[in-house]
Design a protein around this motif. Structure first.
Motif, mmCIF file in Angstrom:
data_model
loop_
_atom_site.group_PDB
_atom_site.id
_atom_site.type_symbol
_atom_site.label_atom_id
_atom_site.label_comp_id
_atom_site.label_asym_id
_atom_site.label_seq_id
_atom_site.Cartn_x
_atom_site.Cartn_y
_atom_site.Cartn_z
ATOM 1 N N ALA A 209 0.815 -1.220 0.000
ATOM 2 C CA ALA A 209 0.000 0.000 0.000
ATOM 3 C C ALA A 209 0.847 1.268 0.000
ATOM 4 C CB ALA A 209 -0.932 -0.012 1.214
ATOM 5 N N LYS A 210 2.022 1.186 0.630
ATOM 6 C CA LYS A 210 2.839 2.397 0.793
ATOM 7 C C LYS A 210 4.312 2.062 0.644
ATOM 8 C CE LYS A 210 4.087 5.929 4.221
ATOM 9 N NZ LYS A 210 3.913 6.342 5.645
ATOM 10 N N VAL A 211 5.027 2.913 -0.078
ATOM 11 C CA VAL A 211 6.478 2.775 -0.229
ATOM 12 C C VAL A 211 7.148 4.037 0.282
ATOM 13 C CG1 VAL A 211 8.408 2.494 -1.818
ATOM 14 C CG2 VAL A 211 6.279 1.238 -2.222
ATOM 15 N N GLU A 212 8.136 3.878 1.133
ATOM 16 C CA GLU A 212 8.906 5.017 1.634
ATOM 17 C C GLU A 212 10.372 4.783 1.326
ATOM 18 O OE1 GLU A 212 10.028 7.266 5.853
ATOM 19 O OE2 GLU A 212 8.127 6.181 5.664
ATOM 20 N N ARG A 213 11.000 5.762 0.728
ATOM 21 C CA ARG A 213 12.416 5.661 0.389
ATOM 22 C C ARG A 213 13.235 6.493 1.368
ATOM 23 N NH1 ARG A 213 15.440 4.421 -4.361
ATOM 24 N NH2 ARG A 213 13.574 4.138 -5.630
ATOM 25 N N ILE A 214 14.286 5.888 1.914
ATOM 26 C CA ILE A 214 15.180 6.605 2.827
ATOM 27 C C ILE A 214 16.573 6.593 2.202
ATOM 28 C CG2 ILE A 214 16.144 6.716 5.150
ATOM 29 C CD1 ILE A 214 13.744 5.142 6.143
ATOM 30 N N GLY A 215 17.017 7.732 1.747
ATOM 31 C CA GLY A 215 18.304 7.782 1.071
ATOM 32 C C GLY A 215 18.884 9.174 1.053
ATOM 33 N N GLY A 216 20.183 9.260 1.261
ATOM 34 C CA GLY A 216 20.881 10.536 1.205
ATOM 35 C C GLY A 216 21.847 10.572 0.037
ATOM 36 N N GLU A 217 22.582 11.640 -0.061
ATOM 37 C CA GLU A 217 23.527 11.812 -1.157
ATOM 38 C C GLU A 217 24.744 10.914 -1.011
ATOM 39 O OE1 GLU A 217 23.072 13.522 -3.935
ATOM 40 O OE2 GLU A 217 21.051 13.962 -3.199
ATOM 41 N N ASN A 218 24.981 10.409 0.190
ATOM 42 C CA ASN A 218 26.077 9.469 0.425
ATOM 43 C C ASN A 218 25.712 8.562 1.591
ATOM 44 O OD1 ASN A 218 26.737 10.868 2.906
ATOM 45 N ND2 ASN A 218 27.822 12.385 1.678
ATOM 46 N N ARG A 219 26.573 7.615 1.888
ATOM 47 C CA ARG A 219 26.276 6.631 2.940
ATOM 48 C C ARG A 219 26.122 7.265 4.312
ATOM 49 N NH1 ARG A 219 31.592 3.206 1.937
ATOM 50 N NH2 ARG A 219 31.013 3.878 -0.147
ATOM 51 N N TYR A 220 26.824 8.364 4.557
ATOM 52 C CA TYR A 220 26.782 9.011 5.862
ATOM 53 C C TYR A 220 25.440 9.727 6.067
ATOM 54 C CZ TYR A 220 31.645 7.871 5.294
ATOM 55 O OH TYR A 220 32.802 7.172 5.069
ATOM 56 N N GLU A 221 24.944 10.332 5.007
ATOM 57 C CA GLU A 221 23.632 10.974 5.108
ATOM 58 C C GLU A 221 22.525 9.928 5.186
ATOM 59 O OE1 GLU A 221 20.956 14.518 3.040
ATOM 60 O OE2 GLU A 221 22.527 13.533 1.851
ATOM 61 N N THR A 222 22.660 8.861 4.423
ATOM 62 C CA THR A 222 21.658 7.794 4.482
ATOM 63 C C THR A 222 21.588 7.208 5.892
ATOM 64 O OG1 THR A 222 21.893 7.218 2.141
ATOM 65 C CG2 THR A 222 20.996 5.525 3.599
ATOM 66 N N ALA A 223 22.745 6.925 6.494
ATOM 67 C CA ALA A 223 22.775 6.395 7.862
ATOM 68 C C ALA A 223 22.127 7.370 8.839
ATOM 69 C CB ALA A 223 24.210 6.098 8.283
ATOM 70 N N SER A 224 22.374 8.661 8.641
ATOM 71 C CA SER A 224 21.790 9.676 9.520
ATOM 72 C C SER A 224 20.277 9.707 9.380
ATOM 73 C CB SER A 224 22.386 11.044 9.195
ATOM 74 O OG SER A 224 23.783 11.067 9.456
ATOM 75 N N LEU A 225 19.785 9.607 8.148
ATOM 76 C CA LEU A 225 18.340 9.618 7.916
ATOM 77 C C LEU A 225 17.684 8.367 8.500
ATOM 78 C CD1 LEU A 225 18.284 10.944 4.235
ATOM 79 C CD2 LEU A 225 17.589 12.185 6.293
ATOM 80 N N ILE A 226 18.363 7.218 8.356
ATOM 81 C CA ILE A 226 17.855 5.990 8.974
ATOM 82 C C ILE A 226 17.835 6.147 10.488
ATOM 83 C CG2 ILE A 226 18.377 3.553 9.403
ATOM 84 C CD1 ILE A 226 19.476 3.422 6.529
ATOM 85 N N GLY A 227 18.902 6.753 11.037
ATOM 86 C CA GLY A 227 18.972 6.981 12.478
ATOM 87 C C GLY A 227 17.831 7.837 12.986
#
Length: 403
Positions: A209-227
């Motif tokens: 029903a729903k898709v959410e994407r979590i991603g940054g410009e690099n691995r450090y931003e992606t980890a921060s967004l996941i955090g």
């Protein structure tokens, strides 16, 4: 890339015998394509991996480092420039000894259980199938590169979700089938379109029903967004786990502990707290941290620049670090999960499951149980040990000794 531009070349190195630097072959692979998907328009180059054999060893796979500590190279690895990869070898299994008077084999004690599919995607689906009857949520990660998925275990545990793997440019059939079996309503995609394409997102959106994407410009931003997402879900603030983002092993070894406690994992470089992680530390009001890895992973100067240190756990290599995490943070555990430390995927997908069972994720070489890991297993005397992956991931000769 146009067809008249230089095409990247992948050189395969024998890495055994009296001429270990001997080249097996060199394949051209279009820029940002893989051997399995080596086409530009209707023009395709070689789409099969080279074959190499040795009378005394079995080929386990290919790696960007001769000693197997780099990144695994498979037919699905995206190529972005000229590179060398090295054959990784393991011991051939001994021929079975057939007794003169065969007897009915005894029933296995069940202490060691192997969970392994034909490839990493299959193993991920099998892990999901074993430990999840149903799941409202699934976490979807790229199957061939680790950066965007490195800290996904903590998120998956917070969502009570399995981690499933997919190719960048198409949704794997086994993953699609598992999403349906679980009855998932929500999917969380790790990384931007370069990690998992928009077309894959569209395929997934037809199944949930729903898709959410979590991603940054690099691995450090992606980890921060996941955090940040983890803190929103769990509600805990103040503590985090710090690991290097320049390799995968330490973050995966600590993933079970971080996921169990609900602590976000933030990534740093060896000699620098990245701007993305520094920002996350402030926004999440982190005042105390665990640091995983020795000085070669996270330098002392970086540790000094971080909030108050609760504990630093680091050995001389990834295997000793993994063992120390189990020894210090999982002293009372009765079970553990054993996965290869020479690739990331199996340890990644089992992280949230291990967390739910208060179990450590232990790393091993494909053909040899490292001494620190062997000592930890012997000392802990686990009632149950799950081994992730088939022969190419962890040889039977390794886990048979653990029964």
């Amino acid at each position: 890339m146009t067809l008249d531009q230089k095409i990247p070349e992948v050189t395969f190195i024998k890495n055994i015998g009296s001429t270990p630097q001997e080249e097996v072959s060199t394949l051209q692979v279009y820029y940002k394509k893989s051997i399995a998907n080596n086409c530009v328009g209707e023009t395709c180059l070689t789409r099969t991996m080279p074959e190499v054999t040795n009378p005394d060893k079995v080929l386990l796979g290919w790696n960007t480092e001769a000693d197997g500590t780099g990144e695994a190279f498979t037919k699905d690895t995206i190529v972005e420039g000229d590179m060398k990869v090295y054959a990784q070898w393991g011991e051939k299994p001994a021929d079975p000894v057939i007794p003169a008077n065969p007897t009915v084999p005894s029933k296995p004690e069940g202490k060691v259980e192997v969970i392994g599919g034909e490839d990493r995607t299959g193993t991920a689906s099998l892990v999901s199938g074993k430990f999840f009857d149903k799941a409202d949520n699934v976490v979807i990660a790229r199957r061939d590169l680790f950066p965007d998925a490195l800290t996904a275990s903590v998120l998956a545990k917070a969502l009570d979700a399995p981690i499933l793997l997919t190719h960048t440019d198409h949704l794997d059939a086994e993953t699609a089938k598992e999403i349906k079996r679980l009855g998932a309503k929500n999917a969380y995609i790790m990384g931007l379109n370069g990690a998992i394409s928009k077309s894959v997102e569209e395929e997934i959106s037809k199944k949930v029903a729903k898709v959410e994407r979590i991603g940054g410009e690099n691995r450090y931003e992606t980890a921060s967004l996941i955090g940040k997402k983890v803190v929103d879900l769990v509600g805990k603030k103040g503590k985090a786990v710090i690991a290097t983002g320049e390799n995968y092993a330490d973050a995966l070894s600590i993933s079970s502990f971080a996921a169990k406690e609900g602590y976000p994992i933030l990534l740093v470089k060896q000699n620098m707290v990245t701007p993305e992680s520094e920002k996350a530390l402030k926004e999440l009001a982190i005042n105390k941290v665990y640091v995983v890895g020795g000085d070669k992973a996270v330098s002392d100067q970086v540790v000094k620049a971080l909030p108050e240190l609760i504990q630093r756990i680091g050995g001389k290599d990834r295997y000793e670090t993994s063992a120390l995490i189990a020894d210090t943070l999982f002293k009372d555990s009765t079970r553990a999960f054993l996965a290869t430390g020479q690739d990331f995927a199996d340890a990644l997908v089992v992280g949230p499951v291990a967390a739910s069972q208060n179990a450590p994720v232990l790393l091993t070489k494909a053909d040899k149980l490292p001494e620190p890991i062997a000592k930890t297993i012997e000392k802990a005397n686990y009632a149950k040990l799950y081994v992730l992956g088939l022969e190419k991931a962890v040889n039977k000769s390794v886990w048979e000794k653990l029964k």
